[in-house]
Scaffold this motif. Structure first.
Motif, PDB file in Angstrom:
ATOM      1  N   SER A 179       6.682  -2.028   1.204  1.00 44.39           N
ATOM      2  CA  SER A 179       5.341  -1.779   0.666  1.00 44.39           C
ATOM      3  C   SER A 179       5.407  -1.262  -0.761  1.00 44.39           C
ATOM      4  CB  SER A 179       4.594  -0.793   1.562  1.00 44.39           C
ATOM      5  OG  SER A 179       5.263   0.447   1.614  1.00 44.39           O
ATOM      6  N   LYS A 199      -7.157   3.967 -10.962  1.00 39.80           N
ATOM      7  CA  LYS A 199      -6.178   2.888 -10.909  1.00 39.80           C
ATOM      8  C   LYS A 199      -4.945   3.244 -11.719  1.00 39.80           C
ATOM      9  CE  LYS A 199      -5.544  -2.082 -11.548  1.00 39.80           C
ATOM     10  NZ  LYS A 199      -6.178  -3.368 -11.959  1.00 39.80           N
ATOM     11  N   GLN A 253       6.043  -4.262  -2.885  1.00 41.97           N
ATOM     12  CA  GLN A 253       4.824  -5.071  -2.918  1.00 41.97           C
ATOM     13  C   GLN A 253       3.822  -4.494  -3.911  1.00 41.97           C
ATOM     14  OE1 GLN A 253       3.670  -5.045   1.208  1.00 41.97           O
ATOM     15  NE2 GLN A 253       4.681  -7.001   1.629  1.00 41.97           N
ATOM     16  N   ARG A 254       3.700  -3.180  -3.906  1.00 43.48           N
ATOM     17  CA  ARG A 254       2.781  -2.530  -4.841  1.00 43.48           C
ATOM     18  C   ARG A 254       3.211  -2.776  -6.281  1.00 43.48           C
ATOM     19  NH1 ARG A 254       1.929   3.764  -6.197  1.00 43.48           N
ATOM     20  NH2 ARG A 254      -0.124   3.610  -7.168  1.00 43.48           N
ATOM     21  N   LEU A 277       1.047  -4.819  -9.196  1.00 42.36           N
ATOM     22  CA  LEU A 277       0.623  -4.152 -10.421  1.00 42.36           C
ATOM     23  C   LEU A 277       1.399  -4.599 -11.663  1.00 42.36           C
ATOM     24  CD1 LEU A 277       0.281  -0.529  -9.022  1.00 42.36           C
ATOM     25  CD2 LEU A 277      -1.601  -1.982  -9.794  1.00 42.36           C
ATOM     26  N   MET A 296       0.855  -1.205   0.000  1.00 35.72           N
ATOM     27  CA  MET A 296       0.000   0.000   0.000  1.00 35.72           C
ATOM     28  C   MET A 296       0.879   1.239   0.000  1.00 35.72           C
ATOM     29  SD  MET A 296      -3.113   0.994  -0.013  1.00 35.72           S
ATOM     30  CE  MET A 296      -4.098   2.442   0.298  1.00 35.72           C
ATOM     31  N   TYR A 297       0.658   2.133  -0.926  1.00 37.72           N
ATOM     32  CA  TYR A 297       1.492   3.329  -1.007  1.00 37.72           C
ATOM     33  C   TYR A 297       1.068   4.352   0.027  1.00 37.72           C
ATOM     34  CZ  TYR A 297      -2.447   4.877  -3.874  1.00 37.72           C
ATOM     35  OH  TYR A 297      -3.682   5.180  -4.339  1.00 37.72           O
TER      36      TYR A 297
END
Length: 249
Positions: A207, A100, A210-211, A215, A1-2
């Motif tokens: 994080s 998005k 992870q993002r 994506l 999560m950004y």
């Protein structure tokens, strides 16, 4: 999560408050110098020929007030410029980041505004270089295919952890978009007070990766390395490959 919009807004507001405090201090300093100058003039008035003194006041006072005015105008312009960029950033966070995807063009313009706002904390002598190598004819440059705020982490880390006090300190930021590949290279002189191991293993770094994995899994490269006293971060996202994967999935 950004990084959350609320946290980012708080950071920006604190930066704005810092600018206002800085301008207030400069204004008070100017008023103090003005009073000191007036005191010197009064001393001269008591011991000098009044006609000669009037000439001195006529010559010096306009220059003094002109210098003060120029200083205030300069800081006012810088503040207006920063506020204008801040407004663009807030619009982007409040509206575009809800989507998005945004276009690479929009993300790069946002990142450049973010850099301008961060420049407030830097000395005018600090070496900050920002370069763009953009092929606007690339088919995906104006298509909504890039995640919003994807450039925040690398840029914010540079301003946060750079050695801002060293005379040879610097931050270098390079944006590139060619053959539908988005690239961002950020480098800065490392502060001796900074714990690099902690930063590399921090929650923010995890994080962010992870993002990217969620994506753009298989379509991106993220590299962080230390070269002497420089910290270098490179991000490359192959949007052409990503689009192909999405089309075939």
């Amino acid at each position: 999560m950004y990084i959350s919009s609320v946290s980012f807004l708080i950071i920006l507001i604190l930066g704005l408050v810092s600018v206002i405090i800085y301008l207030y201090i400069r204004l008070k300093d100017s008023e103090k110098k003005k009073k000191e100058f007036e005191g010197r003039i009064q001393v001269m008035r008591n011991g000098a020929d009044s006609i000669h003194l009037d000439t001195i006041e006529t010559v010096l006072n306009p220059h003094l007030f002109k210098n003060i005015l120029n200083s205030v105008q300069s800081h006012a312009y810088q503040t207006y410029f920063a506020l204008d960029k801040l407004a663009n950033i807030l619009d982007y966070i409040l509206y575009e980041s809800k989507n998005k995807f945004v276009t690479p063009k929009e993300e790069i313009e946002f990142a450049k505004d973010l850099i301008e706002v961060n420049k407030i904390k830097l000395s005018p002598l600090f070496e900050l270089t920002v370069k763009t190598k953009i092929d606007e004819t690339s088919s995906l440059y104006s298509q909504k295919i890039l995640a919003p705020l994807i450039s925040i982490d690398l840029i914010e880390n540079a301003f946060k952890h750079a050695d801002l006090q060293s005379p040879d300190a610097y931050i270098s930021i390079v944006f590139e978009f060619k053959d539908n590949v988005f690239s961002l290279i950020v480098s800065n002189k490392i502060s001796p007070k900074m714990s690099l191991k902690k930063e590399k293993g921090g929650i923010g770094a995890i994080s962010f990766e992870q993002r990217l994995n969620i994506l753009y899994k298989g379509c991106f490269e993220l590299e962080r390395l230390i070269d002497d006293d420089a910290f270098i971060a490179r991000l490359k996202i192959d949007l052409n490959e990503y689009k192909t994967k999405m089309f075939n999935s």
